[in-house]
Write a protein that holds these residues in place. Structure first.
Motif, PDB file in Angstrom:
ATOM      1  N   MET A  26      46.096  28.061  47.796  1.00  0.00           N
ATOM      2  CA  MET A  26      46.690  29.239  47.174  1.00  0.00           C
ATOM      3  C   MET A  26      46.049  30.498  47.752  1.00  0.00           C
ATOM      4  O   MET A  26      44.832  30.624  47.787  1.00  0.00           O
ATOM      5  N   VAL A  27      46.864  31.427  48.230  1.00  0.00           N
ATOM      6  CA  VAL A  27      46.376  32.677  48.768  1.00  0.00           C
ATOM      7  C   VAL A  27      46.139  33.650  47.620  1.00  0.00           C
ATOM      8  O   VAL A  27      46.997  33.842  46.758  1.00  0.00           O
ATOM      9  N   GLY A  28      44.960  34.259  47.590  1.00  0.00           N
ATOM     10  CA  GLY A  28      44.651  35.175  46.512  1.00  0.00           C
ATOM     11  C   GLY A  28      45.407  36.488  46.641  1.00  0.00           C
ATOM     12  O   GLY A  28      45.629  36.990  47.749  1.00  0.00           O
ATOM     13  N   THR A  29      45.813  37.031  45.512  1.00  0.00           N
ATOM     14  CA  THR A  29      46.528  38.308  45.494  1.00  0.00           C
ATOM     15  C   THR A  29      45.961  39.200  44.406  1.00  0.00           C
ATOM     16  O   THR A  29      45.493  38.733  43.361  1.00  0.00           O
ATOM     17  N   VAL A  30      45.983  40.509  44.671  1.00  0.00           N
ATOM     18  CA  VAL A  30      45.627  41.523  43.684  1.00  0.00           C
ATOM     19  C   VAL A  30      46.745  42.558  43.662  1.00  0.00           C
ATOM     20  O   VAL A  30      47.027  43.180  44.689  1.00  0.00           O
ATOM     21  N   GLU A  31      47.387  42.706  42.517  1.00  0.00           N
ATOM     22  CA  GLU A  31      48.459  43.690  42.372  1.00  0.00           C
ATOM     23  C   GLU A  31      48.011  44.751  41.373  1.00  0.00           C
ATOM     24  O   GLU A  31      47.764  44.446  40.204  1.00  0.00           O
ATOM     25  N   VAL A  32      47.897  45.984  41.823  1.00  0.00           N
ATOM     26  CA  VAL A  32      47.510  47.093  40.955  1.00  0.00           C
ATOM     27  C   VAL A  32      48.766  47.793  40.462  1.00  0.00           C
ATOM     28  O   VAL A  32      49.670  48.105  41.257  1.00  0.00           O
ATOM     29  N   ARG A  33      48.826  48.008  39.168  1.00  0.00           N
ATOM     30  CA  ARG A  33      49.937  48.749  38.561  1.00  0.00           C
ATOM     31  C   ARG A  33      49.379  49.952  37.828  1.00  0.00           C
ATOM     32  O   ARG A  33      48.464  49.814  37.011  1.00  0.00           O
ATOM     33  N   ARG A  34      49.953  51.101  38.096  1.00  0.00           N
ATOM     34  CA  ARG A  34      49.428  52.344  37.552  1.00  0.00           C
ATOM     35  C   ARG A  34      50.018  52.662  36.178  1.00  0.00           C
ATOM     36  O   ARG A  34      51.156  52.303  35.865  1.00  0.00           O
ATOM     37  N   ALA A  35      49.222  53.379  35.396  1.00  0.00           N
ATOM     38  CA  ALA A  35      49.619  53.720  34.028  1.00  0.00           C
ATOM     39  C   ALA A  35      50.952  54.451  33.988  1.00  0.00           C
ATOM     40  O   ALA A  35      51.790  54.199  33.119  1.00  0.00           O
ATOM     41  N   ALA A  36      51.173  55.354  34.939  1.00  0.00           N
ATOM     42  CA  ALA A  36      52.382  56.172  34.929  1.00  0.00           C
ATOM     43  C   ALA A  36      53.645  55.378  35.218  1.00  0.00           C
ATOM     44  O   ALA A  36      54.757  55.866  34.948  1.00  0.00           O
ATOM     45  N   GLU A  48      39.048  47.597  46.916  1.00  0.00           N
ATOM     46  CA  GLU A  48      39.241  48.941  47.451  1.00  0.00           C
ATOM     47  C   GLU A  48      39.988  49.853  46.483  1.00  0.00           C
ATOM     48  O   GLU A  48      40.131  51.048  46.757  1.00  0.00           O
ATOM     49  N   ALA A  49      40.441  49.313  45.371  1.00  0.00           N
ATOM     50  CA  ALA A  49      41.214  50.103  44.409  1.00  0.00           C
ATOM     51  C   ALA A  49      40.300  50.779  43.398  1.00  0.00           C
ATOM     52  O   ALA A  49      39.252  50.241  43.019  1.00  0.00           O
ATOM     53  N   VAL A  50      40.708  51.954  42.953  1.00  0.00           N
ATOM     54  CA  VAL A  50      40.052  52.645  41.855  1.00  0.00           C
ATOM     55  C   VAL A  50      41.042  52.689  40.688  1.00  0.00           C
ATOM     56  O   VAL A  50      42.179  53.148  40.840  1.00  0.00           O
ATOM     57  N   ALA A 100      39.069  39.423  44.769  1.00  0.00           N
ATOM     58  CA  ALA A 100      37.872  40.210  44.448  1.00  0.00           C
ATOM     59  C   ALA A 100      37.359  39.806  43.068  1.00  0.00           C
ATOM     60  O   ALA A 100      38.137  39.603  42.138  1.00  0.00           O
ATOM     61  N   THR A 101      36.040  39.681  42.947  1.00  0.00           N
ATOM     62  CA  THR A 101      35.485  39.136  41.706  1.00  0.00           C
ATOM     63  C   THR A 101      34.584  40.104  40.957  1.00  0.00           C
ATOM     64  O   THR A 101      34.047  39.754  39.917  1.00  0.00           O
ATOM     65  N   VAL A 102      34.398  41.323  41.468  1.00  0.00           N
ATOM     66  CA  VAL A 102      33.469  42.255  40.847  1.00  0.00           C
ATOM     67  C   VAL A 102      34.190  43.542  40.457  1.00  0.00           C
ATOM     68  O   VAL A 102      34.939  44.112  41.258  1.00  0.00           O
ATOM     69  N   VAL A 103      33.963  43.987  39.230  1.00  0.00           N
ATOM     70  CA  VAL A 103      34.390  45.304  38.781  1.00  0.00           C
ATOM     71  C   VAL A 103      33.157  46.194  38.769  1.00  0.00           C
ATOM     72  O   VAL A 103      32.134  45.845  38.165  1.00  0.00           O
ATOM     73  N   ARG A 104      33.229  47.334  39.443  1.00  0.00           N
ATOM     74  CA  ARG A 104      32.117  48.293  39.450  1.00  0.00           C
ATOM     75  C   ARG A 104      32.540  49.538  38.668  1.00  0.00           C
ATOM     76  O   ARG A 104      33.597  50.131  38.948  1.00  0.00           O
TER      77      ARG A 104
END
Length: 243
Positions: free
Chosen positions: A1-11, A201-203, A217-221
């Motif tokens: 399984m290929v890992g994916t990260v999808e960011v969705r913005r509040a707006a 790389e996302a904020v 990605a496994t860390v939230v900073r």
């Protein structure tokens, strides 16, 4: 399984219309906000952030075979249902309503200040069970800033139980500059309630979400003091961890 990260913005969230005094922002397709390709993540069916004016809220309405978890960020939520159960839910407490065979309830802002909450719906493992309602104060466990499992199976939660074997809601209130390892799970849904955090790389800012699947990605900073909610789920709605 290929890992994916999808960011969705509040707006970009949908807005629930027509309820006086309620500003409700929806992360998934829901009601009048239709997004056929955005119906769930893991076993999470709905994710709403509500700001409710004093005295406003939702009148009597039914639920069935749904696990409903409510996390209050500020203010006081008043719950009442057709079984005679009533409760007041404040910040630092988690409410669980397992609708099971059927519940009619209402939810209102019972205080003089704005009510700010996050409500999340999930698919239960078993249909038609007896309804369950509980409110658990977990505020003391949040003081160290790490992840706290506030809702999930009884043996994996310090807060409310859930009728789902493979889903746990974690909440953290870390200080600025903290690194938090995300809970391990094939499916993760991360929501920033307060503050600013980095994920890869996302904020992420308040109201933003990230949907993770597979090795990612496994860390939230934390860039500031923050409050973050993370659902850790073993399967999606089809029960396939590799989907």
């Amino acid at each position: 399984m290929v890992g994916t990260v999808e960011v969705r913005r509040a707006a970009d969230r949908g807005v629930l219309p027509g309820v006086p005094g309620v500003d409700s922002r929806h992360s998934f397709s829901f009601g009048a906000h239709l997004e056929p390709g955005n119906t769930h993540h893991g076993v999470l069916l709905a994710h709403h952030e509500d700001r409710i004016a004093p005295g406003a809220g939702y009148d009597d309405h039914p639920h069935r075979d749904t696990e409903i978890v409510t996390w209050v960020l500020a203010g006081t939520l008043e719950h009442a249902d057709d079984a005679g159960r009533t409760a007041h839910v404040t910040a630092g407490s988690v409410q669980r309503l397992s609708a099971g065979s059927g519940v009619v309830h209402r939810e209102r802002n019972a205080a003089d200040d704005e009510l700010h909450l996050v409500q999340m719906w999930l698919l239960p493992d078993e249909a038609g069970v007896d309804p369950v309602h509980e409110v658990v104060d977990v505020s003391a466990a949040l003081h160290d800033g790490g992840w706290v499992p506030v809702a999930g199976p009884a043996d994996r939660s310090v807060g409310a139980g859930l009728g789902i074997a493979d889903a746990v809601l974690h909440v953290a209130r870390p200080s600025a500059g903290a690194d938090l390892e995300l809970p391990p799970a094939p499916f993760l849904h991360v929501f920033v309630a307060r503050g600013e955090v980095g994920l890869g790389e996302a904020v992420l800012h308040p109201g933003d979400t990230a949907r993770l699947a597979g090795p990612t990605a496994t860390v939230v900073r934390t860039h500031t003091d923050a409050e973050v909610l993370a659902w850790a789920m073993a399967t999606d709605l089809m029960g396939d961890p590799d989907r």
